[in-house]
Design an enzyme around this catalytic site. Structure first.
Site, PDB file in Angstrom:
ATOM      1  N   ASP A   1      -3.235   8.079  -1.586  1.00 23.60           N
ATOM      2  CA  ASP A   1      -3.581   7.150  -0.706  1.00 23.60           C
ATOM      3  C   ASP A   1      -5.300   6.877  -0.789  1.00 23.60           C
ATOM      4  O   ASP A   1      -5.121   5.866  -0.537  1.00 23.60           O
ATOM      5  CB  ASP A   1      -3.915   7.748   0.961  1.00 23.60           C
ATOM      6  CG  ASP A   1      -3.757   6.891   2.107  1.00 23.60           C
ATOM      7  OD1 ASP A   1      -3.581   5.791   1.925  1.00 23.60           O
ATOM      8  OD2 ASP A   1      -4.343   7.483   3.457  1.00 23.60           O
TER       9      ASP A   1
ATOM     10  N   HIS B   1       2.939   7.059   5.430  1.00 21.75           N
ATOM     11  CA  HIS B   1       2.278   7.402   5.315  1.00 21.75           C
ATOM     12  C   HIS B   1       1.812   6.696   6.887  1.00 21.75           C
ATOM     13  O   HIS B   1       0.477   6.915   7.555  1.00 21.75           O
ATOM     14  CB  HIS B   1       1.209   8.147   4.627  1.00 21.75           C
ATOM     15  CG  HIS B   1       0.477   6.997   4.236  1.00 21.75           C
ATOM     16  ND1 HIS B   1       1.603   5.955   2.887  1.00 21.75           N
ATOM     17  CD2 HIS B   1      -0.971   6.583   4.602  1.00 21.75           C
ATOM     18  CE1 HIS B   1      -0.035   5.344   2.525  1.00 21.75           C
ATOM     19  NE2 HIS B   1      -1.088   5.633   3.706  1.00 21.75           N
ATOM     20  N   ASP B   2       1.631   5.104   6.657  1.00 16.11           N
ATOM     21  CA  ASP B   2       1.013   4.448   7.315  1.00 16.11           C
ATOM     22  C   ASP B   2       1.737   4.050   9.087  1.00 16.11           C
ATOM     23  O   ASP B   2       1.038   2.834   9.766  1.00 16.11           O
ATOM     24  CB  ASP B   2      -0.108   3.784   6.722  1.00 16.11           C
ATOM     25  CG  ASP B   2      -1.491   4.214   5.825  1.00 16.11           C
ATOM     26  OD1 ASP B   2      -1.583   5.103   6.985  1.00 16.11           O
ATOM     27  OD2 ASP B   2      -1.846   3.362   5.501  1.00 16.11           O
TER      28      ASP B   2
ATOM     29  N   GLU C   1       0.220   5.411  12.236  1.00 14.02           N
ATOM     30  CA  GLU C   1      -0.873   5.071  12.628  1.00 14.02           C
ATOM     31  C   GLU C   1      -1.565   4.073  13.172  1.00 14.02           C
ATOM     32  O   GLU C   1      -2.125   3.574  12.955  1.00 14.02           O
ATOM     33  CB  GLU C   1      -1.531   6.088  11.462  1.00 14.02           C
ATOM     34  CG  GLU C   1      -3.321   5.581  11.931  1.00 14.02           C
ATOM     35  CD  GLU C   1      -4.177   6.297  11.262  1.00 14.02           C
ATOM     36  OE1 GLU C   1      -3.869   7.656  10.037  1.00 14.02           O
ATOM     37  OE2 GLU C   1      -4.827   5.726   9.861  1.00 14.02           O
ATOM     38  N   ASP C   2      -0.240   2.792  12.417  1.00 19.19           N
ATOM     39  CA  ASP C   2      -0.824   1.050  12.103  1.00 19.19           C
ATOM     40  C   ASP C   2       0.358   0.395  12.837  1.00 19.19           C
ATOM     41  O   ASP C   2       0.181  -0.037  13.331  1.00 19.19           O
ATOM     42  CB  ASP C   2      -1.237   0.966  10.801  1.00 19.19           C
ATOM     43  CG  ASP C   2      -2.472   1.587  10.359  1.00 19.19           C
ATOM     44  OD1 ASP C   2      -3.206   2.040  10.728  1.00 19.19           O
ATOM     45  OD2 ASP C   2      -2.512   1.982   8.833  1.00 19.19           O
TER      46      ASP C   2
ATOM     47  N   HIS D   1       0.877  -1.345  -0.342  1.00 17.14           N
ATOM     48  CA  HIS D   1      -0.340   0.206   0.020  1.00 17.14           C
ATOM     49  C   HIS D   1       1.390   1.092  -0.130  1.00 17.14           C
ATOM     50  O   HIS D   1       0.695   2.497  -1.084  1.00 17.14           O
ATOM     51  CB  HIS D   1      -1.081   0.040   0.894  1.00 17.14           C
ATOM     52  CG  HIS D   1      -2.025   1.530   1.021  1.00 17.14           C
ATOM     53  ND1 HIS D   1      -2.583   1.931   0.338  1.00 17.14           N
ATOM     54  CD2 HIS D   1      -1.666   2.402   2.457  1.00 17.14           C
ATOM     55  CE1 HIS D   1      -2.826   2.296   1.119  1.00 17.14           C
ATOM     56  NE2 HIS D   1      -2.419   3.166   2.088  1.00 17.14           N
TER      57      HIS D   1
END
Ligand SMILES: Nc1nc2c(ncn2[C@@H]2O[C@H](COP(=O)(O)OP(=O)(O)O)[C@@H](OP(=O)(O)OP(=O)(O)O)[C@H]2O)c(=O)[nH]1
Ligand SMILES: [Mn+2]
Length: 180
Positions: free
Chosen positions: A124, A63-64, A67-68, A37
């Protein structure tokens, strides 16, 4: 910056994100490795939108991670600097908030985010909506998919005027879904 240094910085991000996301999978039927991704988001920016801004591409790759995964902004800042980290910060949801509130805040924050953050967010959304067009994520109802398309349109409406190539691709999806 010399071209070699740019490449080194990019590969550092790919490697860092791959390590951080190593145990995660996408919610598709193949359980695709999650790292596909962020790499795909960066690829939309380079190959479909012609973006060559290193900060934007680094932020796309990372970018993630916060967050993840257990990655912190401090860790990103130390390794990649404040400019990249600030873009990641802008596109990171506060996971301590309820899902509904996070979704509302994405709509609210989209119009006032930086140009760099808007580019990452547009790519995204395009990547995730293309995934949704291919199949229903594991555990999602068709209603939830429909809601995701509708909500994404509202977020994207706040990101417009920043990247015609990506916005055009998003619009094709929104038109196909009867949202435009
Ligand atoms: N379409 C799709 N999404 C998948 C899949 N696997 C994982 N995801 C991730 O799911 C997230 C969207 O699901 P939600 O349920 O709305 O998000 P939440 O987990 O944060 O509440 C996206 O997060 P995100 O990238 O942070 O974007 P955003 O939706 O938060 O803006 C997306 O990357 C998949 O197979 N298909
Ligand atoms: Mn993402």
């Amino acid at each position: 910056m010399a071209q070699g240094d740019v490449l080194i910085d990019l590969i550092e991000c790919v490697d860092f994100a791959a390590i951080k996301h190593r145990n995660q999978r996408r919610k598709d039927s193949d359980s695709t490795p999650y790292i596909n991704h962020p790499i795909g988001v960066a690829r939309i920016l380079t190959s479909e939108a012609g973006i060559k801004d290193l900060i934007v591409l680094q932020a796309a790759l990372l970018h993630d991670t916060v967050e993840d995964t257990e990655t912190t902004f401090e860790e990103l800042e130390k390794k990649f600097g404040k400019t990249v980290t600030d873009v990641v910060r802008e596109v990171t949801d506060d996971k301590s908030l309820p899902s509904e509130e996070r979704k509302r805040l994405q709509i609210v924050h989209a119009p006032t985010s930086s140009h760099e953050a808007k580019l990452v967010k547009l790519a995204d959304k395009l990547y995730n909506l293309r995934d949704l067009c291919k199949g229903t994520p594991r555990g999602w109802s068709s209603r939830r998919c429909e809601e995701y398309f509708k909500w994404s349109k509202k977020v994207v409406d706040g990101l417009r005027g920043n990247c015609p190539a990506i916005e055009n691709e998003l619009d094709k999806i929104f038109i196909a879904k009867g949202l435009m």
